[in-house]
Each structure stands twice: as C-alpha cells, then as structure tokens.
Scaffold this motif. Sequence first.
Motif, short mmCIF file in Angstrom:
data_model
loop_
_atom_site.label_atom_id
_atom_site.label_comp_id
_atom_site.label_asym_id
_atom_site.label_seq_id
_atom_site.Cartn_x
_atom_site.Cartn_y
_atom_site.Cartn_z
N ALA A 1 0.83 -1.22 0.00
CA ALA A 1 0.00 0.00 0.00
C ALA A 1 0.86 1.26 0.00
CB ALA A 1 -0.93 -0.01 1.21
N SER A 2 2.05 1.17 0.60
CA SER A 2 2.90 2.37 0.69
C SER A 2 3.34 2.87 -0.68
CB SER A 2 4.13 2.08 1.56
OG SER A 2 4.98 1.16 0.87
N ILE A 3 3.22 2.01 -1.70
CA ILE A 3 3.56 2.47 -3.06
C ILE A 3 2.37 2.25 -4.02
CG2 ILE A 3 6.08 2.29 -2.83
CD1 ILE A 3 5.84 -0.40 -4.41
N ASP B 1 13.87 -0.98 -1.17
CA ASP B 1 13.44 -1.93 -2.21
C ASP B 1 12.05 -1.57 -2.74
OD1 ASP B 1 15.79 -3.18 -1.69
OD2 ASP B 1 14.92 -4.83 -0.53
N MET B 2 11.17 -1.14 -1.84
CA MET B 2 9.82 -0.78 -2.30
C MET B 2 9.90 0.46 -3.20
SD MET B 2 8.21 -3.23 -1.15
CE MET B 2 6.55 -2.92 -1.68
N LYS B 3 10.80 1.38 -2.87
CA LYS B 3 10.95 2.58 -3.73
C LYS B 3 11.50 2.18 -5.10
CE LYS B 3 13.24 5.19 -0.73
NZ LYS B 3 13.91 6.35 -0.15
N TYR C 1 -0.18 3.55 -13.66
CA TYR C 1 0.41 3.51 -12.31
C TYR C 1 1.15 4.82 -12.05
CZ TYR C 1 3.43 2.16 -8.41
OH TYR C 1 4.09 2.12 -7.20
N LYS C 2 1.87 5.28 -13.05
CA LYS C 2 2.63 6.53 -12.91
C LYS C 2 1.68 7.69 -12.53
CE LYS C 2 5.53 9.51 -15.74
NZ LYS C 2 6.14 9.65 -17.05
N GLU D 1 0.89 11.77 -6.66
CA GLU D 1 0.86 12.51 -5.38
C GLU D 1 1.58 11.72 -4.28
OE1 GLU D 1 -3.04 13.74 -4.16
OE2 GLU D 1 -3.44 14.64 -6.12
N LEU D 2 1.26 10.42 -4.27
CA LEU D 2 1.89 9.54 -3.27
C LEU D 2 3.41 9.59 -3.39
CD1 LEU D 2 0.66 5.88 -2.73
CD2 LEU D 2 3.03 6.33 -3.20
N ARG D 3 3.90 9.57 -4.61
CA ARG D 3 5.36 9.57 -4.80
C ARG D 3 5.97 10.90 -4.38
NH1 ARG D 3 6.53 9.30 -9.91
NH2 ARG D 3 4.41 9.21 -10.74
N ALA D 4 5.22 11.99 -4.68
CA ALA D 4 5.75 13.30 -4.28
C ALA D 4 5.79 13.39 -2.76
CB ALA D 4 4.82 14.39 -4.85
N ALA D 5 4.70 12.90 -2.12
CA ALA D 5 4.65 12.96 -0.64
C ALA D 5 5.74 12.12 0.00
CB ALA D 5 3.28 12.51 -0.17
#
Length: 282
Positions: free
Chosen positions: A149-151, A254-256, A269-270, A275-279
Amino acid sequence: MMNDQKEQIRDFLDMAAAYLSGGYLMEKTDRYVYNRNIQPSFIAGISAEKSAGSESAPQSDKFTHDVETLKSQSDIHQQNLPDTLEKIALEVHSCHACRLCEERKNAVPGEGVPRPLVLVAGEGPGADEDQTGRPFVGRAGQLLDKMLASIGLSREKNCFIANIVKCRPPRNRDPSPDEIAACAGFIQRQIKLLKPLVVLSAGRISASALLQTTVQITRIRGIWKEYCGIPLLPVFHPSYLLRDESQKTLAWEDMKSLCRHLVDLNEDYKNETSELRAARNI
Ligand code: URA
C-alpha cells in the motif's frame, strides 16, 4: 517428422475429436476420451473465463475462489482444457504430489487480479493461510499489505499474491527441495497466465526457487534480476522484517525501487501514484 512431433499431433487430433463430440477428459493413460458427464455449458464457461482472464480482463476483476465450490468440482483438473487460474487452483486443492498434502487443512493457490502489475511470490503458507486457504493473511501478510500500500499496490487492485509451495510445511519449516520441485509447475503456470509486469520475490526460498540457484537473500535483495524475461526483484520476507525491524530501512529502499520500476513500465500507475510519490519522496 520426429516421433514426438507425431505423438503431439496424434494427441491433438484425439483431443479435438473428443471435444467435438461433446466433452473430453484426459485419462490416466494420457489419452483423451469422450466423457458424457462434462456439461458443454461448463466447458463454454471455462473457455470464456480463459479469454477474459488472459488478454482483456480489467484489473478490477479480482481472482478469488470459493474453496468449497472448487473442491466440489474437483474432477475438472483432469480435463485437458486451456489453462486458467481456476484450473490451477483446482489442481492445487487436490494435489498429492508431495508429503505436504498430508497435514494441510487447506491448500493455498493464491489470489489477486488477472494481469497484475506485480506478482508477489512468497515462500509457503503458514498457520493462518492453512486455516483460511488464502495467502499472506497472518502477521507477515498484514505487513506485506502495508508495504504494498505504501507504493499504491494491493491484491484487490493491481497485484497477485502466490507462494512457491501451496501447502503449509509442518511447524513452518522450510520447504524441502523435492517439495519445491513438486510444486514448481503451479507458480510457473500462474506467472505464464498472469503475465505480471514485475515479480516481487519475498525471501531466500522464493528467490532461490525462481532464480534456480541457491542465494543468500542479504546478498541479492534489491538487485534486479529476471524470471523468464520478467523483471524480478528479490526482497526480504515480511516475516524476517517482523523479527528484525532494523532491516525495514532496506526494505523501504526496495519498495521505492519497485515503485520507480513500475513508473517506467506503466503509465496508469505513474499517474495514479504521482501525489503519493511526491509525498514520499520517491
Ligand atoms: N509466508 C509466506 O511466505 N506466504 C504466506 O502466504 C504467508 C506467510
């Protein structure tokens, strides 16, 4: 023409003849024979599911199976129908290829969406999974769900969760090489059907089985490999992370890495995770 090619053609013609006459069944003799008990509508249903599942099913069509329904249809695995996730699940539920079947309450074929972004390959079911017939539902599973969920990933939306062995090794011991070999065909077929963009291989047993070499997970985690042309990322097993919290920093790296890889591979997906990636600074 080689003899084995002739055999294949003969088998194919037998199968086609039996199919056209109303139903077919692969007997223990390896011959296809007419079976009048097979319902044509059932065959049609399976074929329709196959074509939806293999090419064009939307990602939200989650594959789950009702264990009791599947068990009640347990002779279907004998039919030489096109491969489907349901067929694999049926075979898993009635498999007796190794000793792990002796103590299982439930076999655990796997669950998730067809055409997932990520196929997670764990090691094998534990007590909770054996009890429920579902993969990664215990403490390690809850951690896995959080990591995904974190990614922006989940088994409901864009992942499929499976294991190298489908039955619980007693007292959670490591599955033995012969048990892994007996089960290998199932995950190979699942990956072939599901065509994930990436395989996330959780733990030493999973990475060793898929990469067909003995690996130390501490040496290869986070290093991108390939499984049958599909990018594969070996990572720590969530159970290990529960035992040694200090490894969570590496697990997050690894998740990143997985997230960045998926961004390169999939436009939806991108966009969905921007927003999630920016945060999270990914
Ligand atoms: N550990 C695994 O490897 N798989 C599961 O399904 C649960 C725990």
